[in-house]
Motif scaffolding. Structure first.
Motif, PDB file in Angstrom:
ATOM      1  N   UNK A   1       0.834  -1.203   0.000  1.00 17.38           N
ATOM      2  CA  UNK A   1       0.000   0.000   0.000  1.00 17.38           C
ATOM      3  C   UNK A   1       0.867   1.251   0.000  1.00 17.38           C
ATOM      4  N   UNK A   2       0.411   2.282  -0.719  1.00 17.82           N
ATOM      5  CA  UNK A   2       1.115   3.555  -0.743  1.00 17.82           C
ATOM      6  C   UNK A   2       0.597   4.406   0.405  1.00 17.82           C
ATOM      7  N   UNK A   3       1.483   4.804   1.298  1.00 22.13           N
ATOM      8  CA  UNK A   3       1.075   5.572   2.466  1.00 22.13           C
ATOM      9  C   UNK A   3       1.083   7.067   2.146  1.00 22.13           C
ATOM     10  N   UNK A   4      -0.072   7.688   2.254  1.00 22.63           N
ATOM     11  CA  UNK A   4      -0.204   9.124   2.027  1.00 22.63           C
ATOM     12  C   UNK A   4      -0.333   9.834   3.371  1.00 22.63           C
ATOM     13  N   UNK A   5       0.391  10.937   3.529  1.00 26.74           N
ATOM     14  CA  UNK A   5       0.372  11.691   4.775  1.00 26.74           C
ATOM     15  C   UNK A   5      -0.739  12.739   4.757  1.00 26.74           C
ATOM     16  N   UNK A   6      -1.192  13.134   5.942  1.00 31.07           N
ATOM     17  CA  UNK A   6      -2.119  14.249   6.080  1.00 31.07           C
ATOM     18  C   UNK A   6      -1.311  15.463   6.524  1.00 31.07           C
ATOM     19  N   UNK A   7      -1.293  16.524   5.689  1.00 29.05           N
ATOM     20  CA  UNK A   7      -0.538  17.727   5.991  1.00 29.05           C
ATOM     21  C   UNK A   7      -1.484  18.932   6.128  1.00 29.05           C
ATOM     22  N   UNK A   8      -1.039  19.927   6.889  1.00 26.87           N
ATOM     23  CA  UNK A   8      -1.759  21.201   6.916  1.00 26.87           C
ATOM     24  C   UNK A   8      -1.463  21.915   5.599  1.00 26.87           C
ATOM     25  N   UNK A   9      -2.503  22.337   4.880  1.00 23.36           N
ATOM     26  CA  UNK A   9      -2.310  22.831   3.513  1.00 23.36           C
ATOM     27  C   UNK A   9      -1.507  24.126   3.443  1.00 23.36           C
ATOM     28  N   UNK A  10      -1.474  24.905   4.539  1.00 25.01           N
ATOM     29  CA  UNK A  10      -0.752  26.176   4.499  1.00 25.01           C
ATOM     30  C   UNK A  10       0.747  26.027   4.720  1.00 25.01           C
ATOM     31  N   UNK A  11       1.137  25.234   5.731  1.00 19.17           N
ATOM     32  CA  UNK A  11       2.569  25.118   6.046  1.00 19.17           C
ATOM     33  C   UNK A  11       3.140  23.742   5.746  1.00 19.17           C
ATOM     34  N   UNK A  12       2.271  22.803   5.302  1.00 15.66           N
ATOM     35  CA  UNK A  12       2.689  21.434   4.935  1.00 15.66           C
ATOM     36  C   UNK A  12       3.324  20.681   6.095  1.00 15.66           C
ATOM     37  N   UNK A  13       2.862  20.975   7.306  1.00 13.72           N
ATOM     38  CA  UNK A  13       3.333  20.242   8.481  1.00 13.72           C
ATOM     39  C   UNK A  13       2.436  19.026   8.706  1.00 13.72           C
ATOM     40  N   UNK A  14       3.015  17.852   8.982  1.00 10.64           N
ATOM     41  CA  UNK A  14       2.187  16.653   9.226  1.00 10.64           C
ATOM     42  C   UNK A  14       1.207  16.863  10.384  1.00 10.64           C
ATOM     43  N   UNK A  15      -0.008  16.416  10.194  1.00 11.79           N
ATOM     44  CA  UNK A  15      -1.050  16.547  11.204  1.00 11.79           C
ATOM     45  C   UNK A  15      -0.822  15.528  12.322  1.00 11.79           C
ATOM     46  N   UNK A  16      -0.946  15.970  13.563  1.00  9.88           N
ATOM     47  CA  UNK A  16      -0.840  15.076  14.711  1.00  9.88           C
ATOM     48  C   UNK A  16      -2.206  14.965  15.379  1.00  9.88           C
ATOM     49  N   UNK A  17      -2.512  13.780  15.868  1.00  9.16           N
ATOM     50  CA  UNK A  17      -3.798  13.551  16.511  1.00  9.16           C
ATOM     51  C   UNK A  17      -3.594  13.413  18.018  1.00  9.16           C
ATOM     52  N   UNK A  18      -4.344  14.204  18.758  1.00  6.40           N
ATOM     53  CA  UNK A  18      -4.214  14.185  20.208  1.00  6.40           C
ATOM     54  C   UNK A  18      -5.234  13.250  20.838  1.00  6.40           C
ATOM     55  N   UNK A  19      -4.855  12.650  21.962  1.00  6.63           N
ATOM     56  CA  UNK A  19      -5.773  11.813  22.730  1.00  6.63           C
ATOM     57  C   UNK A  19      -6.432  12.683  23.789  1.00  6.63           C
ATOM     58  N   UNK A  20      -7.768  12.805  23.707  1.00  5.72           N
ATOM     59  CA  UNK A  20      -8.485  13.618  24.677  1.00  5.72           C
ATOM     60  C   UNK A  20      -9.655  12.822  25.264  1.00  5.72           C
ATOM     61  N   UNK A  21     -10.141  13.279  26.404  1.00  5.46           N
ATOM     62  CA  UNK A  21     -11.326  12.692  27.032  1.00  5.46           C
ATOM     63  C   UNK A  21     -12.415  13.763  26.992  1.00  5.46           C
ATOM     64  N   UNK A  22     -13.239  13.794  25.937  1.00  6.17           N
ATOM     65  CA  UNK A  22     -14.202  14.886  25.700  1.00  6.17           C
ATOM     66  C   UNK A  22     -15.130  15.181  26.873  1.00  6.17           C
TER      67      UNK A  22
END
Length: 269
Positions: A28-49
């Motif tokens: 599989x080809x792995x595609x990254x999720x980037x912020x479109x303005x600065x092209x920084x990889x998106x990080x996902x935080x663990x939260x307890x809503x």
């Protein structure tokens, strides 16, 4: 190849040292999720809503089992580790031998090449030859990826293959498919069946895996290569605050060097 499991396989009183290697390589080809303005990889935080919106630390996360909606049993890491050690199998043995056509393909999960450890080559070859001559599969229990699996050992080319298989309660009932047609409700005419069988006969060919490719993956790779050739490459744009930090650090370094130079001149006098 990278060894993912090492132990022994008992064949009667004969112990065979073995190693397992992954037999399948994901393409599989792995595609990254980037912020479109600065092209920084998106990080996902663990939260307890329901508790707080801040990121939860790893030390504040526990494992639990939901036995009823919104009701949980907390499982301590030490309890899980003790359970794992109790049931982890590094010495496996054949539970039984079965006919090669007794297992439906739906039961098969992951495939691993089985190789011998140094000194076990002859015993390994003996097992392979015996399985080949009898056309049987060996049934074993093995601990892989923090789970105890049922698995079969069989011949594959010049070596042996171990394939984990699902337990029977993991296979869903095909009868639960909605709107399944029944013969008594929808009669099939004899000539229709003969025509369908003839079509299958004419389309039957030997299976050659090399003839089939992932067309979508190839098209995606071509698109990526085309964009690279047309110089559509982009680089991460670091936020300005990082540049300011770097400049501050450099200026501080210059000041520190000046102070050291002045101090050295004073000592020289």
């Amino acid at each position: 190849m990278y060894t993912i499991w090492k132990g022994s396989l008992s064949f009667g009183l004969l112990k065979i040292g073995i190693k397992l290697y992954s037999a399948v390589e994901e393409k599989d080809i792995k595609l990254l999720h980037l912020h479109k303005d600065c092209l920084t990889p998106i990080k996902y935080k663990k939260i307890a809503p329901n508790c707080l919106d801040e990121e939860v630390e790893e030390t504040d996360i526990v494992k639990a089992y939901e036995y009823e909606p919104h009701k949980y049993i907390i499982l301590d890491e030490k309890e899980l580790e003790n359970l794992k050690r109790t049931h982890e199998l590094r010495a496996i043995h054949f539970l039984s031998f079965i006919q090669s056509d007794e297992i439906d393909p739906i039961f098969f999960d992951r495939s691993y090449f089985v190789g011998p450890t140094t000194g076990s080559e002859k015993a390994y070859l003996l097992l392979k030859e015996a399985l080949d001559r009898t056309n049987k599969l060996g049934l074993v229990h093995i601990s892989l990826r923090k789970k105890q699996h049922l698995a079969i050992v069989r011949n594959f080319g010049q070596g042996l293959l171990l394939q984990t298989i699902h337990y029977s309660d993991e296979i869903r009932e095909v009868e639960n498919i909605p709107n399944l047609p029944k013969h008594e409700e929808i009669p099939i005419q004899k000539q229709e069946l003969v025509a369908a069988m003839n079509l299958i006969h004419h389309l039957t060919t030997p299976f050659t895996p090399e003839e089939y490719t992932d067309e979508y993956r190839e098209a995606l790779l071509n698109l990526i290569e085309e964009k690279i050739e047309h110089d559509e490459k982009t680089e991460t744009i670091f936020p300005s605050k990082n540049i300011v930090d770097i400049m501050e650090t450099l200026n501080a370094s210059i000041e520190q060097t000046k102070q050291k130079t002045k101090l050295q001149k004073r000592k020289a006098k």
